[in-house]
Design a protein around this motif. Structure first.
Motif, mmCIF file in Angstrom:
data_model
loop_
_atom_site.group_PDB
_atom_site.id
_atom_site.type_symbol
_atom_site.label_atom_id
_atom_site.label_comp_id
_atom_site.label_asym_id
_atom_site.label_seq_id
_atom_site.Cartn_x
_atom_site.Cartn_y
_atom_site.Cartn_z
ATOM 1 N N ARG A 26 -37.895 65.573 -88.128
ATOM 2 C CA ARG A 26 -37.214 64.607 -87.255
ATOM 3 C C ARG A 26 -38.214 63.710 -86.543
ATOM 4 N NH1 ARG A 26 -33.752 68.949 -86.230
ATOM 5 N NH2 ARG A 26 -34.910 69.528 -84.383
ATOM 6 N N ARG A 27 -39.352 64.285 -86.120
ATOM 7 C CA ARG A 27 -40.386 63.501 -85.441
ATOM 8 C C ARG A 27 -40.987 62.471 -86.393
ATOM 9 N NH1 ARG A 27 -45.624 65.398 -85.190
ATOM 10 N NH2 ARG A 27 -44.744 67.458 -85.479
ATOM 11 N N GLN A 28 -41.272 62.859 -87.641
ATOM 12 C CA GLN A 28 -41.814 61.917 -88.618
ATOM 13 C C GLN A 28 -40.815 60.808 -88.924
ATOM 14 O OE1 GLN A 28 -42.867 64.486 -91.887
ATOM 15 N NE2 GLN A 28 -44.968 64.717 -91.177
ATOM 16 N N MET A 29 -39.541 61.152 -89.007
ATOM 17 C CA MET A 29 -38.516 60.148 -89.272
ATOM 18 C C MET A 29 -38.421 59.154 -88.112
ATOM 19 S SD MET A 29 -34.519 60.651 -90.302
ATOM 20 C CE MET A 29 -34.966 61.573 -91.751
ATOM 21 N N ALA A 30 -38.514 59.651 -86.888
ATOM 22 C CA ALA A 30 -38.464 58.765 -85.726
ATOM 23 C C ALA A 30 -39.673 57.827 -85.699
ATOM 24 C CB ALA A 30 -38.400 59.583 -84.443
#
Length: 135
Positions: A26-30
């Motif tokens: 989720r952090r990489q996607m954000a």
């Protein structure tokens, strides 16, 4: 040790890595979405397919125009932008050190006999469909 506690501990140990990897994803996607929204004209980017181009027009909400060659502009979805290319200082060209030329072997005044062409395969084409040479 009581076996009734073993099953909940086993479930807990299995779900901790799944939870942590979900957070990282989720952090990489954000971060990727923030990069795609921060594109500006003149940025050099790489798409998910590996194409490198310069952002020409980033005024649209869902798309960007990339110049991939001089005068060639294509339209891409913002979601297709994988990364910005950071410009590094140009690398200095290596210097060539002049050295004396390599010695040349003297030319042989009497050339060897020329090779015979009698044994060379014939290169005439036959009438077959594939056009292979006739041997």
């Amino acid at each position: 040790m009581d076996l009734s506690l073993l099953f909940p501990l086993l479930i807990l140990l299995l779900f901790i890595p799944i939870f942590l990897s979900g957070r990282r994803q989720r952090r990489q996607m954000a971060e990727t979405q923030a990069l795609q929204q921060s594109l500006e004209n003149g940025d050099v980017v790489v798409t998910t397919s590996g194409l490198r181009g310069t952002v020409i027009d980033a005024s649209y909400e869902d798309t960007v125009d990339l110049e991939i060659a001089d005068g060639v502009v294509t339209t891409w979805l913002r979601a297709a932008i994988r990364e910005k290319v950071t410009h590094h200082d140009p690398v200095e060209e290596p210097t060539v050190i002049d050295s004396s030329p390599a010695p040349v072997a003297p030319a042989d005044p009497t050339p060897d006999a020329s090779p015979s062409l009698d044994k060379a395969p014939s290169l005439e084409k036959d009438d077959s469909a594939n056009g292979s040479s006739r041997n």
